[in-house]
Design a protein around this motif. Structure first.
Motif, mmCIF file in Angstrom:
data_model
loop_
_atom_site.group_PDB
_atom_site.id
_atom_site.type_symbol
_atom_site.label_atom_id
_atom_site.label_comp_id
_atom_site.label_asym_id
_atom_site.label_seq_id
_atom_site.Cartn_x
_atom_site.Cartn_y
_atom_site.Cartn_z
ATOM 1 N N SER A 78 -32.778 2.391 37.102
ATOM 2 C CA SER A 78 -32.313 1.177 37.781
ATOM 3 C C SER A 78 -30.802 0.977 37.638
ATOM 4 O O SER A 78 -30.186 0.356 38.499
ATOM 5 N N VAL A 79 -30.193 1.486 36.574
ATOM 6 C CA VAL A 79 -28.753 1.293 36.371
ATOM 7 C C VAL A 79 -27.922 2.449 36.920
ATOM 8 O O VAL A 79 -26.700 2.310 37.072
ATOM 9 N N MET A 80 -28.533 3.547 37.221
ATOM 10 C CA MET A 80 -27.769 4.737 37.599
ATOM 11 C C MET A 80 -26.869 4.525 38.812
ATOM 12 O O MET A 80 -25.683 4.879 38.758
ATOM 13 N N PRO A 81 -27.333 3.967 39.924
ATOM 14 C CA PRO A 81 -26.412 3.800 41.064
ATOM 15 C C PRO A 81 -25.183 2.946 40.719
ATOM 16 O O PRO A 81 -24.068 3.282 41.107
ATOM 17 N N GLU A 82 -25.380 1.882 39.954
ATOM 18 C CA GLU A 82 -24.249 1.026 39.578
ATOM 19 C C GLU A 82 -23.298 1.771 38.640
ATOM 20 O O GLU A 82 -22.081 1.726 38.814
ATOM 21 N N ILE A 108 -28.069 19.078 27.015
ATOM 22 C CA ILE A 108 -27.876 17.685 27.401
ATOM 23 C C ILE A 108 -27.970 17.630 28.916
ATOM 24 O O ILE A 108 -27.113 18.153 29.618
ATOM 25 N N HIS A 109 -29.025 16.986 29.401
ATOM 26 C CA HIS A 109 -29.301 16.973 30.835
ATOM 27 C C HIS A 109 -28.584 15.822 31.555
ATOM 28 O O HIS A 109 -28.060 16.000 32.647
ATOM 29 N N PHE A 110 -28.578 14.647 30.955
ATOM 30 C CA PHE A 110 -28.008 13.489 31.639
ATOM 31 C C PHE A 110 -27.576 12.467 30.600
ATOM 32 O O PHE A 110 -28.297 12.210 29.636
ATOM 33 N N VAL A 111 -26.409 11.888 30.805
ATOM 34 C CA VAL A 111 -25.878 10.866 29.904
ATOM 35 C C VAL A 111 -25.275 9.757 30.752
ATOM 36 O O VAL A 111 -24.590 10.030 31.741
ATOM 37 N N GLY A 112 -25.525 8.540 30.360
ATOM 38 C CA GLY A 112 -24.910 7.406 31.033
ATOM 39 C C GLY A 112 -24.475 6.359 30.032
ATOM 40 O O GLY A 112 -25.189 6.094 29.061
ATOM 41 N N VAL A 113 -23.300 5.793 30.266
ATOM 42 C CA VAL A 113 -22.799 4.700 29.438
ATOM 43 C C VAL A 113 -22.368 3.581 30.383
ATOM 44 O O VAL A 113 -21.656 3.822 31.365
ATOM 45 N N HIS A 114 -22.801 2.384 30.093
ATOM 46 C CA HIS A 114 -22.430 1.204 30.879
ATOM 47 C C HIS A 114 -20.908 1.187 31.029
ATOM 48 O O HIS A 114 -20.178 1.423 30.060
ATOM 49 N N PRO A 115 -20.407 0.898 32.229
ATOM 50 C CA PRO A 115 -18.951 0.904 32.443
ATOM 51 C C PRO A 115 -18.159 0.062 31.442
ATOM 52 O O PRO A 115 -17.054 0.438 31.051
ATOM 53 N N TRP A 125 -22.770 4.865 38.383
ATOM 54 C CA TRP A 125 -22.115 5.999 39.051
ATOM 55 C C TRP A 125 -21.497 5.565 40.374
ATOM 56 O O TRP A 125 -21.457 6.318 41.336
ATOM 57 N N ASP A 126 -21.004 4.352 40.428
ATOM 58 C CA ASP A 126 -20.262 3.838 41.591
ATOM 59 C C ASP A 126 -20.994 4.048 42.910
ATOM 60 O O ASP A 126 -20.405 4.470 43.900
ATOM 61 N N GLY A 127 -22.275 3.766 42.910
ATOM 62 C CA GLY A 127 -23.055 3.842 44.132
ATOM 63 C C GLY A 127 -23.689 5.195 44.415
ATOM 64 O O GLY A 127 -24.507 5.306 45.322
ATOM 65 N N ARG A 128 -23.288 6.224 43.680
ATOM 66 C CA ARG A 128 -23.919 7.542 43.876
ATOM 67 C C ARG A 128 -25.349 7.471 43.376
ATOM 68 O O ARG A 128 -25.604 7.064 42.252
ATOM 69 N N ASP A 129 -26.297 7.854 44.195
ATOM 70 C CA ASP A 129 -27.702 7.814 43.797
ATOM 71 C C ASP A 129 -28.077 9.155 43.183
ATOM 72 O O ASP A 129 -28.381 10.115 43.893
ATOM 73 N N LEU A 130 -28.064 9.208 41.873
ATOM 74 C CA LEU A 130 -28.402 10.428 41.145
ATOM 75 C C LEU A 130 -29.788 10.347 40.514
ATOM 76 O O LEU A 130 -30.146 11.194 39.695
ATOM 77 N N THR A 131 -30.562 9.339 40.900
ATOM 78 C CA THR A 131 -31.868 9.132 40.266
ATOM 79 C C THR A 131 -32.812 10.314 40.450
ATOM 80 O O THR A 131 -33.659 10.557 39.598
ATOM 81 N N GLY A 132 -32.659 11.059 41.532
ATOM 82 C CA GLY A 132 -33.520 12.222 41.754
ATOM 83 C C GLY A 132 -33.320 13.321 40.734
ATOM 84 O O GLY A 132 -34.184 14.192 40.575
ATOM 85 N N MET A 133 -32.192 13.279 40.021
ATOM 86 C CA MET A 133 -31.926 14.290 39.002
ATOM 87 C C MET A 133 -32.585 13.964 37.665
ATOM 88 O O MET A 133 -32.524 14.757 36.728
ATOM 89 N N LEU A 134 -33.217 12.796 37.585
ATOM 90 C CA LEU A 134 -33.831 12.396 36.325
ATOM 91 C C LEU A 134 -35.251 11.883 36.547
ATOM 92 O O LEU A 134 -35.536 10.696 36.402
#
Length: 164
Positions: A24-28, A78-85, A30-39
């Motif tokens: 749910s947070v990935m598009p925000e 490490i497949h995917f990492v995200g940190v809140h802006p 990643w500046d609108g990029r929808d990368l959810t299919g990668m996870l």
């Protein structure tokens, strides 16, 4: 994030039930990029014991999805990492990586691999600061070696490796 701020962040092993929050947070993030299919959910079903979630005051502020390679017994990935802006460049990403490195060492892994898209300049710089070296690549983009068609046609990646 100073040490005191980082102490206020709880980092725990991920659960399969964290998947909806992560995507749910990935598009925000990643500046609108929808990368959810990668996870897909399967990553947290099968690799939740090597993946991490960071929270502060109940707020979801970061994650790392990683696993121990079954085919390459000395490697973690490490497949995917995200940190809140709002939490970037404050040490949270570094701490997530350090904890994954510890998991890898505890399981006898001496090499960690990862990759990113050539457009993700922040990730390229971050990996360099974390001691990763770039690997191979048939092309160079902005001086960085890039492997074309890595996951599918027209999907170039910068490949990283770090010896622990």
């Amino acid at each position: 994030m100073d040490k005191q701020d980082l102490q206020q962040v709880t980092i725990r092993l991920a659960l399969p039930s964290d998947h909806p929050r992560i995507i749910s947070v990935m598009p925000e993030w990643w500046d609108g990029r929808d990368l959810t299919g990668m996870l897909p959910r399967l990553f947290l079903v099968h690799f939740h014991d090597t993946s991490l979630v960071a929270e502060k005051d109940g707020e979801f502020v970061g994650f790392l999805v990683g696993f121990l390679s079954q085919s390459r017994k000395d490697e973690g990935y490490i497949h995917f990492v995200g940190v809140h802006p709002d939490f970037r460049k404050k040490g949270l990403g570094r701490e997530l990586y350090r904890r994954f490195f510890r998991i890898c060492r505890e399981h006898g892994r001496s090499l960690v691999r990862s990759c990113t898209s050539p457009v993700n300049k922040g990730s390229i710089v971050f990996h360099g600061r974390m001691g990763f070296m770039t690997e191979g690549g048939d092309l160079r983009v902005d001086g960085v070696p890039v492997t074309p068609d890595y996951n599918r046609p027209n999907d170039s990646k910068v490949l990283f490796a770090k010896y622990l």
